[in-house]
Design an enzyme around this catalytic site. Structure first.
Site, PDB file in Angstrom:
ATOM      1  CG  LEU A   1      43.442  52.954  36.881  1.00 53.63           C
ATOM      2  CD1 LEU A   1      42.917  54.063  35.973  1.00 53.63           C
ATOM      3  CD2 LEU A   1      42.307  51.951  37.151  1.00 53.63           C
ATOM      4  CB  THR A   2      47.591  51.681  40.417  1.00 49.42           C
ATOM      5  OG1 THR A   2      46.472  50.812  40.322  1.00 49.42           O
ATOM      6  CG2 THR A   2      47.913  51.963  41.881  1.00 49.42           C
TER       7      THR A   2
ATOM      8  N   GLY B   1      50.813  21.916  58.374  1.00 52.49           N
ATOM      9  CA  GLY B   1      51.723  22.161  59.505  1.00 52.49           C
ATOM     10  C   GLY B   1      52.993  22.841  59.008  1.00 52.49           C
TER      11      GLY B   1
ATOM     12  CD  GLU C   1      42.253  42.911  37.196  1.00 51.75           C
ATOM     13  OE1 GLU C   1      41.139  42.975  36.682  1.00 51.75           O
ATOM     14  OE2 GLU C   1      43.217  42.327  36.676  1.00 51.75           O
TER      15      GLU C   1
ATOM     16  CD  GLU D   1      38.487  47.246  51.808  1.00 50.54           C
ATOM     17  OE1 GLU D   1      39.328  47.325  50.885  1.00 50.54           O
ATOM     18  OE2 GLU D   1      38.533  46.346  52.670  1.00 50.54           O
TER      19      GLU D   1
HETATM   20  C1  LIG Z   1      51.013  42.774  42.590  1.00 47.39           C
HETATM   21  C2  LIG Z   1      50.127  43.899  42.124  1.00 47.39           C
HETATM   22  C3  LIG Z   1      49.862  44.040  40.773  1.00 47.39           C
HETATM   23  C4  LIG Z   1      49.090  45.130  40.319  1.00 47.39           C
HETATM   24  N1  LIG Z   1      48.913  45.318  38.975  1.00 47.39           N
HETATM   25  C5  LIG Z   1      48.321  46.470  38.536  1.00 47.39           C
HETATM   26  C6  LIG Z   1      48.266  46.787  37.139  1.00 47.39           C
HETATM   27  O1  LIG Z   1      48.696  46.000  36.274  1.00 47.39           O
HETATM   28  N2  LIG Z   1      47.728  47.978  36.758  1.00 47.39           N
HETATM   29  C7  LIG Z   1      47.241  48.876  37.663  1.00 47.39           C
HETATM   30  O2  LIG Z   1      46.784  49.941  37.259  1.00 47.39           O
HETATM   31  N3  LIG Z   1      47.265  48.585  39.003  1.00 47.39           N
HETATM   32  C8  LIG Z   1      47.803  47.434  39.456  1.00 47.39           C
HETATM   33  N4  LIG Z   1      47.857  47.151  40.795  1.00 47.39           N
HETATM   34  C9  LIG Z   1      47.362  48.150  41.748  1.00 47.39           C
HETATM   35  C10 LIG Z   1      46.072  47.763  42.452  1.00 47.39           C
HETATM   36  O3  LIG Z   1      45.010  47.804  41.530  1.00 47.39           O
HETATM   37  C11 LIG Z   1      45.915  48.772  43.604  1.00 47.39           C
HETATM   38  O4  LIG Z   1      46.892  48.437  44.578  1.00 47.39           O
HETATM   39  C12 LIG Z   1      44.527  48.755  44.205  1.00 47.39           C
HETATM   40  O5  LIG Z   1      43.580  49.267  43.300  1.00 47.39           O
HETATM   41  C13 LIG Z   1      44.455  49.598  45.495  1.00 47.39           C
HETATM   42  O6  LIG Z   1      45.020  50.856  45.323  1.00 47.39           O
HETATM   43  P1  LIG Z   1      46.133  51.366  46.347  1.00 47.39           P
HETATM   44  O7  LIG Z   1      47.141  50.302  46.502  1.00 47.39           O
HETATM   45  O8  LIG Z   1      46.595  52.697  45.916  1.00 47.39           O
HETATM   46  O9  LIG Z   1      45.373  51.492  47.730  1.00 47.39           O
HETATM   47  P2  LIG Z   1      44.579  52.789  48.250  1.00 47.39           P
HETATM   48  O10 LIG Z   1      43.679  53.279  47.180  1.00 47.39           O
HETATM   49  O11 LIG Z   1      45.526  53.730  48.854  1.00 47.39           O
HETATM   50  O12 LIG Z   1      43.683  52.145  49.391  1.00 47.39           O
HETATM   51  C14 LIG Z   1      44.241  51.719  50.646  1.00 47.39           C
HETATM   52  C15 LIG Z   1      43.123  51.063  51.462  1.00 47.39           C
HETATM   53  O13 LIG Z   1      42.113  52.020  51.757  1.00 47.39           O
HETATM   54  C16 LIG Z   1      40.853  51.537  51.319  1.00 47.39           C
HETATM   55  N5  LIG Z   1      40.070  52.699  50.960  1.00 47.39           N
HETATM   56  C17 LIG Z   1      40.443  53.726  50.156  1.00 47.39           C
HETATM   57  N6  LIG Z   1      39.480  54.660  50.148  1.00 47.39           N
HETATM   58  C18 LIG Z   1      38.502  54.203  50.950  1.00 47.39           C
HETATM   59  C19 LIG Z   1      37.229  54.708  51.382  1.00 47.39           C
HETATM   60  N7  LIG Z   1      36.787  55.897  50.990  1.00 47.39           N
HETATM   61  N8  LIG Z   1      36.463  53.953  52.204  1.00 47.39           N
HETATM   62  C20 LIG Z   1      36.890  52.740  52.608  1.00 47.39           C
HETATM   63  N9  LIG Z   1      38.084  52.207  52.274  1.00 47.39           N
HETATM   64  C21 LIG Z   1      38.872  52.947  51.452  1.00 47.39           C
HETATM   65  C22 LIG Z   1      41.158  50.603  50.163  1.00 47.39           C
HETATM   66  O14 LIG Z   1      40.094  49.682  49.942  1.00 47.39           O
HETATM   67  C23 LIG Z   1      42.423  49.928  50.712  1.00 47.39           C
HETATM   68  O15 LIG Z   1      42.065  48.913  51.620  1.00 47.39           O
HETATM   69  C24 LIG Z   1      48.552  46.033  41.267  1.00 47.39           C
HETATM   70  C25 LIG Z   1      48.782  45.845  42.629  1.00 47.39           C
HETATM   71  C26 LIG Z   1      49.565  44.812  43.064  1.00 47.39           C
HETATM   72  C27 LIG Z   1      49.827  44.681  44.538  1.00 47.39           C
END
Ligand SMILES: Cc1cc2nc3c(=O)[nH]c(=O)nc-3n(C[C@H](O)[C@H](O)[C@H](O)COP(=O)(O)OP(=O)(O)OC[C@H]3O[C@@H](n4cnc5c(N)ncnc54)[C@H](O)[C@@H]3O)c2cc1C
Length: 386
Positions: free
Chosen positions: A125-126, A342, A366, A370
């Site tokens: 998805l991401t 520690g 997931e 926020e």
């Molecule tokens: C180890 C790992 C495994 C993962 N596995 C999967 C997987 O199997 N499949 C998959 O699809 N994804 C996976 N992910 C992705 C994960 O779901 C995303 O990292 C997560 O949904 C956040 O998206 P982003 O990293 O693009 O952050 P962004 O969407 O860029 O957000 C950055 C920050 O801004 C905040 N934010 C964004 N918009 C707003 C708003 N309007 N108001 C307030 N705060 C906001 C967010 O809460 C976050 O704190 C994985 C991530 C990691 C680190």
């Protein structure tokens, strides 16, 4: 009202706890330090039937339910989160979209392999451009004859590059809806498809023995029949899958929070300072008491969410609350447990050092915390927007 697990779930919990203690605990640090995927432990989990826990026996599953999966996840994460997230992502993100939305052919082809843990599925998805705004998907899929042609990329996809990964299901824009918004569909892309490239694994802060990659698709062609569920329903299907996944992540986070309690109690009884165990000092004992309270509260929260899910009632709010409470508990407990240890806690050779590194992502994956607050606020009827 009964807050204890029914017998069959308690038996499962004890069996998985024994596996975690006897098979995982002695070897997992080595995998973690080397950043290696623990194939042998995955094989043992498969033999135990853990990958098939919530699936019907007709498709090769164990005939259990989501509560059973969560019980197993908590006990594994009590010892190690890399292995727990491997199981969680394989079952609740990899296999569940096919189980819930797949065609009879897709189910027949994939579910027996997924339920037996012989093949892992991944959930894409991401994207590099954003995960929270998942509706802003830029990956595209156009139908040419009887094939989808996929272009784009996905970021941080768990289980997408192991030797036993069979496919990734991706969300992609397949057209435009009547209201002008993008039509997003879910499409299964088998590993090895031409034009589908798996980048080298990330150098992560935690979950070092789990498998996470960026994926790219350049004119990757798959059969039209690889559409999962209805065309244009991909985004809402994935959101439904994520609601369930949050309960599983809450159970996993509770396991980490409980692992911090287990390790801290035992260390605080035997480590001495000023001629007495450090656990005799209120400052240490109270920290551990707070950890225990947080682990207990998290467990109540995820079990309530899982029970609501399994009963077939709306559980979105319960899932979001459980994920929020449990991931906060995991973070706070990991920090406190490392403090109790520690200097001995500041190495990834010991569980609390790994817990400290593994806890952070629970506030991100997931749906960030926020997002959980937004979901809860909406369920309360607040007119909140992004
Ligand atoms: C180890 C790992 C495994 C993962 N596995 C999967 C997987 O199997 N499949 C998959 O699809 N994804 C996976 N992910 C992705 C994960 O779901 C995303 O990292 C997560 O949904 C956040 O998206 P982003 O990293 O693009 O952050 P962004 O969407 O860029 O957000 C950055 C920050 O801004 C905040 N934010 C964004 N918009 C707003 C708003 N309007 N108001 C307030 N705060 C906001 C967010 O809460 C976050 O704190 C994985 C991530 C990691 C680190």
């Amino acid at each position: 009202m009964d807050f204890e697990l029914p017998d069959e779930y308690e038996q499962l919990r004890l069996t998985v706890a024994e596996f975690a203690r006897d098979a995982v605990a002695p070897v997992i640090a080595e995998y973690y330090i080397k950043g290696e995927f623990p194939y042998e432990l995955v094989r043992q989990m498969a033999q135990m039937g853990l990958f098939g826990l919530p699936f019907d026996e007709q498709v090769g599953g164990m005939g259990g339910d989501y509560l059973a999966l969560c019980v197993a996840l908590e006990e594994i994460a009590r010892v190690d989160s890399s292995l727990a997230i491997t199981l969680e992502a394989a079952v609740s993100l990899g296999a569940m979209p096919i189980y819930r939305f797949g065609t009879q052919e897709q189910k027949a082809q994939w579910l027996p392999l997924l339920a037996k843990g012989e093949v892992l599925g991944a959930f894409g998805l991401t994207e590099p451009g954003g995960g929270t705004d998942a509706g802003g998907t830029r990956t595209t899929a156009r139908l040419e004859g009887d094939e989808w042609v996929i272009n784009g990329s996905k970021a941080f996809i768990t289980n997408s590059g192991t030797d036993i990964t069979g496919f990734v299901t991706v969300t992609a824009v397949t057209g435009q809806r009547a209201d002008g918004r993008p039509e997003i569909s879910a499409i299964l892309v088998p590993s090895g498809t031409d034009g589908f490239v798996v980048a080298p694994g990330y150098a992560k802060v935690g979950w070092d023995a789990s498998d996470t990659h960026e994926l790219s698709f350049t004119d990757a062609r798959v059969p039209a029949a690889n559409l999962i569920g209805e065309r244009g329903r991909g985004y809402s299907q994935f959101l439904q899958i994520l609601d369930e996944g949050r309960v599983a992540i809450a159970a996993l986070a509770t396991g980490l929070a409980q692992g911090c309690v287990d390790e801290s109690v035992s260390y605080a009884k035997q480590r001495e300072a000023f001629g007495r165990p450090i656990g005799a000092a209120q400052a240490v004992a109270f920290q551990i008491a707070d950890m225990d309270a947080r682990a207990h509260t998290s467990r109540l929260a995820w079990r309530a969410a899982a029970a609501t899910l399994v009963a077939g009632r709306p559980f979105k709010r319960e899932a979001a609350i459980a994920k929020l409470v449990a991931s906060d508990a995991a973070m706070l407990n990991a920090r406190a447990a490392t403090q109790v240890f520690g200097g001995a806690g500041f190495t990834i050779e010991v569980p609390v050092g790994r817990f400290y590194r593994d806890a952070k992502v629970l506030e991100i994956g997931e749906g960030t915390n926020e997002v959980q607050r937004l979901l809860i606020a909406r369920e309360l009827g607040l007119p909140v927007t992004w």
